[in-house]
Every structure is written in C-alpha cells, then in structure tokens.
Design a protein around this motif. Structure first.
Motif, PDB file in Angstrom:
ATOM      1  N   ILE A 147       0.808  -1.254   0.350  1.00  0.00           N
ATOM      2  CA  ILE A 147      -0.169  -0.398  -0.265  1.00  0.00           C
ATOM      3  C   ILE A 147       0.775   0.913  -0.186  1.00  0.00           C
ATOM      4  N   THR A 148       1.987   1.148   1.212  1.00  0.00           N
ATOM      5  CA  THR A 148       2.703   2.444   1.008  1.00  0.00           C
ATOM      6  C   THR A 148       3.500   2.617  -0.595  1.00  0.00           C
ATOM      7  N   ALA A 149       4.432   1.513  -0.691  1.00  0.00           N
ATOM      8  CA  ALA A 149       4.220   1.864  -2.377  1.00  0.00           C
ATOM      9  C   ALA A 149       3.596   2.659  -3.486  1.00  0.00           C
ATOM     10  N   ALA A 150       2.458   1.961  -3.596  1.00  0.00           N
ATOM     11  CA  ALA A 150       1.685   2.140  -4.042  1.00  0.00           C
ATOM     12  C   ALA A 150       1.567   3.918  -4.341  1.00  0.00           C
ATOM     13  N   ARG A 151       1.480   4.331  -3.303  1.00  0.00           N
ATOM     14  CA  ARG A 151       0.916   5.371  -2.607  1.00  0.00           C
ATOM     15  C   ARG A 151       1.972   6.752  -2.861  1.00  0.00           C
ATOM     16  N   GLU A 152       3.331   5.731  -3.165  1.00  0.00           N
ATOM     17  CA  GLU A 152       4.919   6.523  -3.237  1.00  0.00           C
ATOM     18  C   GLU A 152       4.774   6.828  -4.629  1.00  0.00           C
ATOM     19  N   PHE A 168     -11.078   2.362  -0.056  1.00  0.00           N
ATOM     20  CA  PHE A 168     -12.521   0.933  -1.227  1.00  0.00           C
ATOM     21  C   PHE A 168     -11.472  -0.117  -1.909  1.00  0.00           C
ATOM     22  N   PRO A 169     -10.423   0.676  -2.544  1.00  0.00           N
ATOM     23  CA  PRO A 169      -9.723  -0.497  -3.988  1.00  0.00           C
ATOM     24  C   PRO A 169      -8.585  -0.696  -2.472  1.00  0.00           C
ATOM     25  N   ALA A 170      -8.016   0.016  -1.389  1.00  0.00           N
ATOM     26  CA  ALA A 170      -6.948  -0.699  -0.685  1.00  0.00           C
ATOM     27  C   ALA A 170      -7.029  -1.668   0.125  1.00  0.00           C
ATOM     28  N   ALA A 175      -5.634  -4.839   7.891  1.00  0.00           N
ATOM     29  CA  ALA A 175      -3.987  -4.045   7.718  1.00  0.00           C
ATOM     30  C   ALA A 175      -4.614  -3.046   6.789  1.00  0.00           C
ATOM     31  N   ALA A 176      -5.287  -3.191   5.302  1.00  0.00           N
ATOM     32  CA  ALA A 176      -5.011  -2.399   4.513  1.00  0.00           C
ATOM     33  C   ALA A 176      -5.394  -1.500   4.995  1.00  0.00           C
ATOM     34  N   ALA A 177      -7.111  -1.561   5.601  1.00  0.00           N
ATOM     35  CA  ALA A 177      -7.151  -0.576   5.844  1.00  0.00           C
ATOM     36  C   ALA A 177      -6.278   0.784   6.824  1.00  0.00           C
ATOM     37  N   ALA A 178      -5.623   0.231   8.198  1.00  0.00           N
ATOM     38  CA  ALA A 178      -4.777   1.118   8.202  1.00  0.00           C
ATOM     39  C   ALA A 178      -3.507   1.509   7.665  1.00  0.00           C
ATOM     40  N   ALA A 179      -2.979   0.858   6.902  1.00  0.00           N
ATOM     41  CA  ALA A 179      -2.152   0.996   5.772  1.00  0.00           C
ATOM     42  C   ALA A 179      -2.636   3.034   5.056  1.00  0.00           C
ATOM     43  N   THR A 190      -4.624  -6.930  16.000  1.00  0.00           N
ATOM     44  CA  THR A 190      -2.620  -6.858  15.533  1.00  0.00           C
ATOM     45  C   THR A 190      -2.179  -6.556  14.560  1.00  0.00           C
ATOM     46  N   ALA A 191      -3.059  -7.287  13.575  1.00  0.00           N
ATOM     47  CA  ALA A 191      -3.139  -6.309  12.184  1.00  0.00           C
ATOM     48  C   ALA A 191      -2.743  -5.150  12.298  1.00  0.00           C
ATOM     49  N   SER A 192      -3.706  -4.192  12.219  1.00  0.00           N
ATOM     50  CA  SER A 192      -4.139  -3.019  12.238  1.00  0.00           C
ATOM     51  C   SER A 192      -2.948  -2.550  13.157  1.00  0.00           C
ATOM     52  N   VAL A 193      -2.247  -2.329  13.998  1.00  0.00           N
ATOM     53  CA  VAL A 193      -1.007  -2.536  14.393  1.00  0.00           C
ATOM     54  C   VAL A 193      -0.102  -2.634  14.050  1.00  0.00           C
ATOM     55  N   VAL A 194       0.203  -3.677  13.328  1.00  0.00           N
ATOM     56  CA  VAL A 194       1.464  -3.885  12.774  1.00  0.00           C
ATOM     57  C   VAL A 194       1.012  -2.794  11.680  1.00  0.00           C
TER      58      VAL A 194
END
Length: 453
Positions: A264-269, A358-360, A389-393, A422-426
């Motif tokens: 997700i971070t790579a796509a946002r970059e 939504f796409p994330a 995890a995707a929503a948190a990212a 756990t997934a959200s925090v990670v």
C-alpha cells in the motif's frame, strides 16, 4: 456556538464544567438540532448520488457489453472507457473551481469542500468512477456532505461563527461517509482518531457528527428498502466460517500484514510521484494517466482470462465475491489482481479523483487470501487481517481500521478480533517505517476551500 471548550490539559473538574456549559448553551443546542435537520437531506442527496453511480457502473460494465454481444466485458473494454474518463476529467481538473475535489493520494483529510467547488467534485465522480477509475466513492461523498451543509447554512444565514460552520461541514462529511462505512459507529471512530482532539473539545465536535450521521443512516436505509436501488456500500454479505486464530495464523498473519503495508505504501509513493508529473501539462497528462490505468486493467484480463471488471472500479463488488468464494481465484490470479490493480490504483491516486480506501481494502484482502494457502493459515483469519491491515496502511488510523474490519466480518469478527487488532497495529507501524513522506499532520475542522487547485 460561543462557549470555548476547555484546553486538553485542564483539570477534570474544570473540563467537566466547561463541557456542561458548552453542551447546554443555546447556541450549541441549536447546532445539534441543525445537524439532525441537515443529516436528512444530506443522506437523501448521498443516496441518489451513490445509486446513480451504481446504475451507471452497471450500465457500463454489464448492460453495454451484453448489448454488444458479450457475456462479460472483453479484455480491451477498459481501454476506451478509461480514455473517455481521462478526457472528461481533464477539463474539470484544470478549469472548474476546486479541481474536481482533492487528490486521493492525500487520503480523506484536508479542508471541507465548499459549495463553489462541489459541482466539480460531483461531476468528476459521476462521470469517471463508473467508467472504471480505480478509486472509491468515499471522498466524493464527503465532499457532497460538507458542501451541502455549508450551502444550507449560507442560504439560511444560520450562523456567523466560523467554528460552528466548520463543525457543520465536518458533521455533513461524517453523515455522508457513514452511509457506506456501515453506519455512524465507524464514521464516529474515524472522526475521533482523525481529528486529533481530546477531552471536552472532542465531545463537543463528536455529538453533532453522531447526530447527523445517525439521522443520515436512518434515511439512507429507509430509502434503500423503499426504492430497491443498490448503492454499492462496502459490505460482506457472506463470510466463510472460521475458528479462533491459532499460532499458525499469527505466525503467517504478522508478516502478511507487514507485506500489505509495504504494498500500500509503495502504491501511495507512486501516487505522489504521479502528482509531481501531472503538475505540468495537467490536462494531457491526466488523459495519459487514465489510459495507463486502462492498460493495467486490460493486462489483468489478458493474464488471467477473467473479467477486467474485477480489477476496475472501487473494488467493493470484487471484495464481496472474494469473501464469499475465496477459492474461486487461483493464487496466480490473486497475484495478478494485486499487481495490476495496485499499479492502476497508484497511478489513479495522483492523477484522478475519488476515494482511496475501498481499492486499498481489496488489495489487502487479495494479498492475504493469496497467502492463506500457507500451512496453518486460515482463509477467514486472512480475510479479517487483510481488511484491517490495508485500511490501517491507507488511512493511518489503526483503531478505525480495526472497527471497520469488525463491522465487515459480522458474526465472524468476535473470534478474529485479536488478529484484527494485531494486523492493524503492525500495518500502521510498518507504514510509518517505510514511507518516505507522510501526509500533513491531522488538524481540527478547517474552513472550506473555495479556490481552485
């Protein structure tokens, strides 16, 4: 609303007295009533907005291919659709006030969209999202909510207090976003976490938004049942049954959540680089970016032999299908979906208009389901952690992301909550570690923007 909330560092007794004075003041009570009254028409406007978008989307990706003699959209279908989207969006971005809404790479933050910028945001969403732009409706919906709230206040001259206008704009946005995020709870948590406020200040802002979103959600639900229109809200109607996560689920789930955060971070970059590239020759480069999105969607269909509609659009329909039938996709098809849709999403984040969430969520869920074939990693835990995890990212709001995953998972959420949290925090921590540039610090409600970008 004339009473100043107490500072965050005030003593508990003083803060409680200040909150009582604020909540019981005539100006604040009028503000609460106005939020309830505004929530109803805003919900109606959002209902017809999303319903029209869904009908146009169905026409482009189902009715029109069938009329042309195809059972499903052929692989090349996204190419003319996205070129058309770029041609429509280019003059909106360059010539209309507000530039069609804020860039999705910036998330859902920023100043509320004012009445003058609202037509461009609505036109950009209705004219391009149904054509397959890989973005969601949540940002345009928030623009509709804030714009209509501010327009109503301006017409009625209900308040001259800039802070009250800002609260009303935020309440309008919250009422709008609650209609597709499962109701007022998720929207309220998003507000709490995103506003960065505390104490009496938070409560004073939260109450109007809760009332507006609750009134809006009630109207939204009633009109959906009355008209029979589908609105395409983010929802999972069929989730495979699961059991309590065990050691294997956590063993594979933690690195999977980290992987989702990196993707997700790579796509946002990529989206941020696209913003820089489209800063010059904006009109022509917007069309080129939309065309590139169409190429990515066509590539998915060519690689997998599946419908390009699975990779196009915001992803809530594909997310529902993936949750109901996770084994209908091979691992290769899921990898292709993540790669092609992820690339398309990254380009769209910096050049097109829509919402990023939504796409994330689909990308994260597809990544997790692809990893669920690993020994000891269950499909249902993978679905739960992928959403969280995707929503948190993408949002940077771990609590909101966990609540959203719980609401989407329904009855299966109780067993999966430890893994969801756990997934959200990670994902949140990994996102902070790997991203190069972060969004602007969250601020309280701001005055609406009226000038073009």
């Amino acid at each position: 609303m004339t009473t100043q909330p107490a500072p965050a560092n005030a003593s508990p007794g003083r803060a409680e007295q200040s909150l009582r004075r604020t909540v019981l003041s005539p100006g604040y009570l009028r503000l609460l009533l106005l939020c309830v009254l505004l929530g109803v028409p805003i919900a109606l406007a959002c209902f017809f907005f999303v319903g029209l978008q869904h009908e146009l989307q169905h026409w482009v990706w189902t009715s029109l291919p069938e009329a042309a003699g195809y059972d499903a959209p052929p692989w090349w279908w996204p190419l003319p659709a996205l070129v058309l989207a770029g041609l429509i969006l280019a003059p909106i971005v360059t010539r209309m006030p507000g530039g069609g809404g804020h860039l999705p790479v910036d998330g859902l933050g920023g100043a509320p969209v004012g009445p003058r910028a609202l037509p461009g945001a609505v036109l950009a969403a209705l004219a391009t999202l149904p054509l397959g732009v890989v973005l969601g409706p949540e940002a345009p919906l928030m623009a509709v909510g804030s714009g209509l709230a501010l327009l109503a206040v301006r017409r009625a001259r209900a308040t001259g207090d800039p802070r009250a206008r800002a609260v009303l704009a935020t309440a309008g946005s919250t009422a709008a976003i609650s209609t597709i995020l499962g109701g007022p709870v998720a929207a309220a948590v998003l507000l709490i976490e995103g506003a960065g406020l505390a104490g009496a200040q938070l409560v004073a802002l939260l109450l109007p938004c809760l009332l507006a979103s609750a009134a809006g959600a009630l109207v939204f639900t009633g009109f959906g049942e009355w008209t029979g229109l589908k609105i395409g809200a983010l929802a999972l109607h069929d989730v495979p049954p699961g059991t309590d996560p065990d050691a294997g689920d956590f063993l594979w789930g933690v690195p999977t959540a980290a992987l989702i955060a990196v993707l997700i971070t790579a796509a946002r970059e990529l989206g941020r680089r696209t913003v820089s590239w489209t800063g010059r020759h904006t009109a022509s480069r917007t069309v080129l970016c939309a065309t590139a999105v169409g190429v990515c969607l066509a590539a998915y269909a060519l690689i997998t032999g599946r419908s390009p509609a699975e990779a196009a659009l915001s992803g809530q329909a594909t997310l529902g299908e993936l949750a109901a039938h996770p084994h209908a996709w091979s691992v290769g098809a899921l990898v292709a979906l993540v790669a092609c849709k992820g690339l398309a999403w990254g380009i769209a984040l910096g050049s097109l208009r829509g919402g990023p969430i939504f796409p994330a969520v689909l990308l994260g869920t597809a990544t997790a389901v692809a990893c669920s074939g690993l020994p000891g990693f269950g499909t249902t835990p993978a679905l739960a952690l992928g959403i969280s995890a995707a929503a948190a990212a993408v949002t940077g709001l771990p609590l909101t992301s966990a609540v959203l995953a719980v609401l989407l998972m329904g009855g299966e959420a109780y067993d999966q909550m430890p893994l969801i949290v756990t997934a959200s925090v990670v994902a949140f921590v990994v996102t902070q570690l790997v991203r190069r540039t972060g969004p602007k610090a969250a601020e309280g409600p701001a005055e609406p923007r009226e000038t073009p970008r």
